[in-house]
Each structure stands twice: as structure tokens, then as C-alpha cells.
Design a protein around this motif. Structure first.
Motif, PDB file in Angstrom:
ATOM      1  N   ASP A 139     -34.655  80.608 -27.858  1.00 47.05           N
ATOM      2  CA  ASP A 139     -33.447  79.802 -27.664  1.00 47.05           C
ATOM      3  C   ASP A 139     -33.613  78.394 -28.240  1.00 47.05           C
ATOM      4  N   LEU A 140     -32.477  77.742 -28.539  1.00 45.68           N
ATOM      5  CA  LEU A 140     -32.548  76.355 -29.015  1.00 45.68           C
ATOM      6  C   LEU A 140     -33.074  75.414 -27.935  1.00 45.68           C
ATOM      7  N   THR A 141     -32.908  75.807 -26.673  1.00 48.13           N
ATOM      8  CA  THR A 141     -33.458  74.966 -25.595  1.00 48.13           C
ATOM      9  C   THR A 141     -34.975  75.063 -25.570  1.00 48.13           C
ATOM     10  N   LYS A 142     -35.478  76.182 -26.031  1.00 51.05           N
ATOM     11  CA  LYS A 142     -36.939  76.352 -26.088  1.00 51.05           C
ATOM     12  C   LYS A 142     -37.522  75.652 -27.312  1.00 51.05           C
ATOM     13  N   ILE A 143     -36.968  75.986 -28.470  1.00 50.32           N
ATOM     14  CA  ILE A 143     -37.411  75.363 -29.720  1.00 50.32           C
ATOM     15  C   ILE A 143     -36.206  74.742 -30.405  1.00 50.32           C
ATOM     16  N   PRO A 144     -36.200  73.424 -30.568  1.00 49.73           N
ATOM     17  CA  PRO A 144     -35.046  72.747 -31.184  1.00 49.73           C
ATOM     18  C   PRO A 144     -34.860  73.214 -32.631  1.00 49.73           C
ATOM     19  N   MET A 145     -33.705  72.889 -33.183  1.00 48.18           N
ATOM     20  CA  MET A 145     -33.413  73.303 -34.548  1.00 48.18           C
ATOM     21  C   MET A 145     -34.463  72.741 -35.507  1.00 48.18           C
ATOM     22  N   THR A 146     -34.965  73.600 -36.371  1.00 43.58           N
ATOM     23  CA  THR A 146     -35.978  73.153 -37.341  1.00 43.58           C
ATOM     24  C   THR A 146     -35.286  72.624 -38.593  1.00 43.58           C
ATOM     25  N   GLU A 147     -36.052  71.883 -39.392  1.00 46.47           N
ATOM     26  CA  GLU A 147     -35.459  71.360 -40.622  1.00 46.47           C
ATOM     27  C   GLU A 147     -35.011  72.467 -41.577  1.00 46.47           C
ATOM     28  N   PRO A 148     -35.826  73.506 -41.778  1.00 50.52           N
ATOM     29  CA  PRO A 148     -35.322  74.583 -42.643  1.00 50.52           C
ATOM     30  C   PRO A 148     -34.034  75.198 -42.124  1.00 50.52           C
ATOM     31  N   GLU A 149     -33.887  75.319 -40.832  1.00 53.10           N
ATOM     32  CA  GLU A 149     -32.645  75.860 -40.286  1.00 53.10           C
ATOM     33  C   GLU A 149     -31.470  74.924 -40.574  1.00 53.10           C
ATOM     34  N   LEU A 150     -31.698  73.631 -40.309  1.00 54.18           N
ATOM     35  CA  LEU A 150     -30.651  72.642 -40.574  1.00 54.18           C
ATOM     36  C   LEU A 150     -30.258  72.652 -42.045  1.00 54.18           C
TER      37      LEU A 150
ATOM     38  N   TYR B 282     -25.188  68.375 -52.908  1.00 58.24           N
ATOM     39  CA  TYR B 282     -24.693  67.949 -51.600  1.00 58.24           C
ATOM     40  C   TYR B 282     -25.765  67.260 -50.758  1.00 58.24           C
ATOM     41  N   ILE B 283     -27.017  67.577 -51.039  1.00 59.41           N
ATOM     42  CA  ILE B 283     -28.101  66.848 -50.354  1.00 59.41           C
ATOM     43  C   ILE B 283     -27.978  65.365 -50.679  1.00 59.41           C
ATOM     44  N   GLY B 284     -27.682  65.077 -51.928  1.00 60.21           N
ATOM     45  CA  GLY B 284     -27.488  63.682 -52.332  1.00 60.21           C
ATOM     46  C   GLY B 284     -26.234  63.075 -51.752  1.00 60.21           C
ATOM     47  N   ILE B 285     -25.168  63.856 -51.713  1.00 60.72           N
ATOM     48  CA  ILE B 285     -23.899  63.355 -51.162  1.00 60.72           C
ATOM     49  C   ILE B 285     -24.066  62.965 -49.697  1.00 60.72           C
ATOM     50  N   ARG B 286     -24.767  63.795 -48.954  1.00 59.80           N
ATOM     51  CA  ARG B 286     -24.990  63.477 -47.538  1.00 59.80           C
ATOM     52  C   ARG B 286     -25.601  62.108 -47.376  1.00 59.80           C
ATOM     53  N   LYS B 287     -26.522  61.810 -48.245  1.00 64.53           N
ATOM     54  CA  LYS B 287     -27.238  60.539 -48.146  1.00 64.53           C
ATOM     55  C   LYS B 287     -26.409  59.394 -48.714  1.00 64.53           C
ATOM     56  N   SER B 288     -25.930  59.560 -49.946  1.00 64.22           N
ATOM     57  CA  SER B 288     -25.322  58.421 -50.636  1.00 64.22           C
ATOM     58  C   SER B 288     -23.880  58.177 -50.214  1.00 64.22           C
ATOM     59  N   VAL B 289     -23.209  59.182 -49.725  1.00 65.46           N
ATOM     60  CA  VAL B 289     -21.819  58.986 -49.310  1.00 65.46           C
ATOM     61  C   VAL B 289     -21.705  58.833 -47.795  1.00 65.46           C
ATOM     62  N   TYR B 290     -22.347  59.713 -47.059  1.00 61.78           N
ATOM     63  CA  TYR B 290     -22.142  59.698 -45.614  1.00 61.78           C
ATOM     64  C   TYR B 290     -23.302  59.084 -44.837  1.00 61.78           C
ATOM     65  N   HIS B 291     -24.281  58.613 -45.555  1.00 63.68           N
ATOM     66  CA  HIS B 291     -25.421  57.926 -44.944  1.00 63.68           C
ATOM     67  C   HIS B 291     -26.043  58.726 -43.804  1.00 63.68           C
ATOM     68  N   LEU B 292     -26.110  60.035 -44.027  1.00 63.86           N
ATOM     69  CA  LEU B 292     -26.798  60.886 -43.067  1.00 63.86           C
ATOM     70  C   LEU B 292     -28.262  60.972 -43.463  1.00 63.86           C
ATOM     71  N   GLU B 293     -29.098  61.269 -42.501  1.00 57.87           N
ATOM     72  CA  GLU B 293     -30.520  61.410 -42.781  1.00 57.87           C
ATOM     73  C   GLU B 293     -30.752  62.528 -43.793  1.00 57.87           C
ATOM     74  N   PRO B 294     -31.436  62.240 -44.878  1.00 51.55           N
ATOM     75  CA  PRO B 294     -31.783  63.335 -45.797  1.00 51.55           C
ATOM     76  C   PRO B 294     -32.902  64.159 -45.169  1.00 51.55           C
ATOM     77  N   PRO B 295     -33.095  65.374 -45.665  1.00 56.49           N
ATOM     78  CA  PRO B 295     -34.202  66.167 -45.126  1.00 56.49           C
ATOM     79  C   PRO B 295     -35.526  65.441 -45.352  1.00 56.49           C
ATOM     80  N   HIS B 296     -36.417  65.600 -44.391  1.00 53.00           N
ATOM     81  CA  HIS B 296     -37.741  64.989 -44.516  1.00 53.00           C
ATOM     82  C   HIS B 296     -38.422  65.469 -45.782  1.00 53.00           C
ATOM     83  N   ASP B 297     -38.268  66.741 -46.063  1.00 55.88           N
ATOM     84  CA  ASP B 297     -38.931  67.344 -47.216  1.00 55.88           C
ATOM     85  C   ASP B 297     -37.891  67.796 -48.239  1.00 55.88           C
ATOM     86  N   VAL B 298     -37.452  66.855 -49.077  1.00 61.43           N
ATOM     87  CA  VAL B 298     -36.408  67.165 -50.059  1.00 61.43           C
ATOM     88  C   VAL B 298     -36.906  68.210 -51.058  1.00 61.43           C
TER      89      VAL B 298
END
Lengths: 230, 230
Positions: free
Chosen positions: A163-174, B186-202
Motif C-alpha cells: 500500500d501507499l501507506t506502507k511505502i510512499p510513492m517512489t520517484e520512478p512511479e511518479l 514535459y520534464i523541462g516544462i514542469r520545471k521551467s513553466v510550473y516550477h515543480l520539483e524536477p526528478p532527482h534523477d533526470v
DNA sequence: AATATTAATGATCACTTGATCAATAATGTC
DNA sequence: GACATTATTGATCAAGTGATCATTAATATT
């Protein structure tokens, strides 16, 4: 040489000005709002109030009777596009487990993409984001939090993962989620921003995108969640 | 109450104006161009020349010594971003068959994405597209024609499918390409347009995207090309 | 050190642009 | 049909906006 004054109809200068059309306030307000969405989608928020008025066939001054400032009109547009168009039933579609997950995902994204692929919606979403509007960022956050979380939760359940309560969303999933979102939204961007030919079969393209996503999800999530990543 | 005039140093009003810095024309021109890219990326092309000059620490009039109009300065920016940054070696990377295709695709997209994910590049690309600039559309066309065609040609060869000269690119193939392009951009758009956190490992995200693309390509193309679609 | 060259600037122009307001004309009320 | 109400407009203001130009001051040349 000298411009001769027309001798006929000496009084009443032939009514060059068209007769005023007088509307009920709510109707006029709606007309302006709808026209403004179309206008600013095309020209960006730098578009001038005089041009907007001309496009609407009204005087520029009239805009200010219904919207105190240009700024407020734009805020009203945001409200219309980024708040009112969110459908609560989207979450219901995604989480009703009597229907197979792939079918739910496909149904949801087909509906959701009609918003993402709307010409005016897409352009204004980008203009507002580029302009640094809070509401655009808030909308993006909402998408992330509500839709992404729901889909991943359903995928975890489908694949019998923790479950997501057990393991939070991972970066690859996001990123899997963002990948699908981006590729579908980009279909709209191609059309509304770069005026490229959209695919002949948009629905089919979205459908294939969801199917690929679903297949990848199984591969990636099984490898990353509930198992130690190498 | 009354502001007393400073009694000391009676002549020469204390040099409130900073000394002029005089640069060689090419240096100044470059400085303005680079500053303008940064400035217009942030503010859009509606940004004012006075603000640009202030950010550069020069007078507004000086801009017009190096660029005859604001319009021409913007054209120069397009040239810089959308023509000069195209690398001819991209095509070489993609088509050198001594290297495995998946490896070539990964190497290419990792390099290509550094452009797509550049903050200023992405924002100006969107602003120019929204503004209807021809060059943005031309760039999009170029991407389609050169990169997409090359990749599909290589995939057809890899999967032992008919040549592009035999069977032209199909819509599912084209959309497969757009899907990858869109999800990476869209990875770039998230960052440059919506200022969302980019993935840690682009890089890892791009790599996974290419791998998924490659796997899907085999599945989709084998089903659609060289076989009658059901 | 005197002079020529030209990069850089402050002041200014003509036009744009969001916003305001008194005057006007549709519509409703009696 | 006369009157009250208010939706609509033309005219106007103040601030901003790209562009111009005569003047100023760094640097090069002798």
C-alpha cells in the motif's frame, strides 16, 4: 479636390453608429467572459482591452462595468478554466474496482484529455504558468496529488504490491505518471501552440498511450516496489 | 525639514553617476544578447526595453545602437536558440550502426534533453510558439522530419521491417515518437513553466523513458507495419 | 599632451494603454 | 405616453513604451 458635403438628409447624420444592443447584466458578463477566454488564449494576457472590446463588438469602457480591472477579468478566467472544469467524478471512475483497471484508466484519460486538448484551455494554461500565476501551479499540484496518487494506488493494488501507506510513492512511479501526463498533454500543445497537425485518431493515440503506460507500469513497479532495487 | 545642501566639495556633484564602462562592440553585443535571452525568458516578449536595460546595467538607448528594433533583437534570440543549438552530430549518433540501437537512442536523448530541459530555451520556445513565430514552428517541423524519420528508419531496420521508402511512416509510429518527445520535453516544462520539483534523477528518468519507448516500439510496430492492421 | 573617433547616455517624442466619467439611449413601470 | 432606471458609450486622463538624437566621455592615434 474639396470634399463636397452630401446635400441629401441634412439633419440626423445617417446613423453611422449602429444601435446599442442592451443585454441583461448576466448575459453581458457571460459574453465578455467567454470572449475574453478566446481573446486572451490567442493573444496572451498582454492583449489590449480595446482589441478585446472590438472583438466583442462593444465599447472598451463597458468591460469595466462588469470587471473592475483587467487583472480581475483574468482571475475570473482562471476560475472558469482551472477550478470549474475539474470533475469530481474523475476520482470515482479511477477507483471503482468493479471495472478492470486498464478500462478505468482508458476511460478516465479519454475524458481528461478532452480538457487537456482544448485549444483555449491549453494556451491559457501555458500563458498563466509562464506568467507565474499561482493558480496554474496550484492546478498542477492538484493533478499530482489527486490523480497521480489515485492511479498509483490502483496499480499497486492491481499488482498486489504494498500500500501507499506502507511505502510512499517512489520517484520512478511518479515519473511514470508524469510521462503519461506529458505525452498526452503534448498532443494538445502540438496543436494549440505549434499548429501542427494533430493525429487523425486522437482517441486511439490516447488509448495506445494508456496501454503502453499500463504495460510499463507492471514492468517498472514490479522491479522497484516491494523488492530491493539493485 | 529643509534638505541642507552638503557644504563640502562645492564643485563636481560627487559623481552620483557611475563611470561609464566602454566595451568593444562585439562584447557589448554579446552581453546584450545573453542578457536579453535571460530577460525575455523570464518576462516574455512583452517585457520592456527599459527593464532589460536596467537589468543589464546600461542605458535603454544603448540597446538600439546594437539592435535596430526590439523585434530584431528577438529574431536574433531565435537564431541563437533554435538554429545554432541544433547539432549535426545528432544524426550521426542515431545512424551509426556499430553501436546497438537502444544505446544510440539513449545517448542521443540524454544529449538532446539537455537542450529541451534548459530553463531559458524551454520558456522562450513556448513563448515563441504561443506568439505564432514562424521559426518555432519551423523548428518543430525540423524535429519531426529529421529526428523522427531517422529513429523510425533505425527501428524498422532493427526489427527487420520494410523500409520507409517501401511503407511511409504510419500514424502510430509518428505518435510513438511524439509520445517520447512530449514526455521528455514535459520534464523541462514542469520545471521551467510550473516550477515543480524536477526528478532527482533526470538522466535515469530519460533513460527509462527511452527503454519503455523501445519496448513499446517493438510491440506496436510489429503489430502495425508489414502486417495488415486488423 | 592634443586631437580624433566612437561608445554611451539623458532628454524627449509620438503613440499606446488601462482606467474613469459625464452624457446618452434602451428598457421597465405607472 | 411620461417618467425612472440603468446599460452603454465617446471623450479623456495619466502612466507607460519603443524609438530617436544631440551631447558627453572613454579610448585610440599622433
Amino acid at each position: 479636390m474639396a470634399k463636397a458635403a452630401r446635400p441629401s438628409t441634412p439633419r440626423k447624420p445617417a446613423r453611422a453608429t449602429k444601435p446599442r444592443t442592451r443585454l441583461a447584466p448576466e448575459q453581458r458578463s457571460d459574453q465578455i467572459l467567454r470572449g475574453a477566454i478566446q481573446f486572451f488564449a490567442e493573444r496572451g494576457f498582454g492583449g489590449q482591452t480595446r482589441d478585446l472590446a472590438e472583438q466583442l463588438g462593444i465599447s472598451q469602457a463597458l468591460l469595466y462595468r462588469y470587471f473592475p480591472t483587467k487583472e480581475m477579468l483574468i482571475e475570473r478566467i482562471y476560475e472558469e478554466l482551472f477550478v470549474r472544469r475539474l470533475k469530481p467524478e474523475w476520482d470515482v471512475i479511477l477507483s471503482t474496482r468493479t471495472e478492470p483497471l486498464l478500462s478505468r484508466l482508458t476511460r478516465f484519460y479519454l475524458d481528461y484529455s478532452t480538457m487537456l486538448h482544448d485549444y483555449e484551455w491549453g494556451r491559457i494554461y501555458l500563458y498563466s504558468g509562464l506568467g507565474g500565476s499561482k493558480i496554474a501551479q496550484r492546478f498542477a499540484d492538484h493533478v499530482t496529488q489527486s490523480i497521480f496518487t489515485r492511479v498509483i494506488a490502483e496499480l499497486r493494488h492491481e499488482f498486489r504490491l504494498p500500500d501507499l501507506t506502507k511505502i510512499p510513492m517512489t520517484e520512478p512511479e511518479l515519473e511514470l505518471m508524469w510521462g503519461l501526463h506529458g505525452s498526452i498533454f503534448y498532443i494538445g500543445i502540438r496543436k494549440s501552440v505549434y499548429h501542427l497537425e494533430p493525429p487523425h485518431d486522437v482517441a486511439g493515440t490516447v488509448k495506445r498511450g494508456v496501454e503502453s503506460f499500463y504495460a510499463n507500469a507492471r514492468a517498472i513497479m514490479s522491479g522497484k516496489v516491494g523488492r530491493r532495487s539493485k
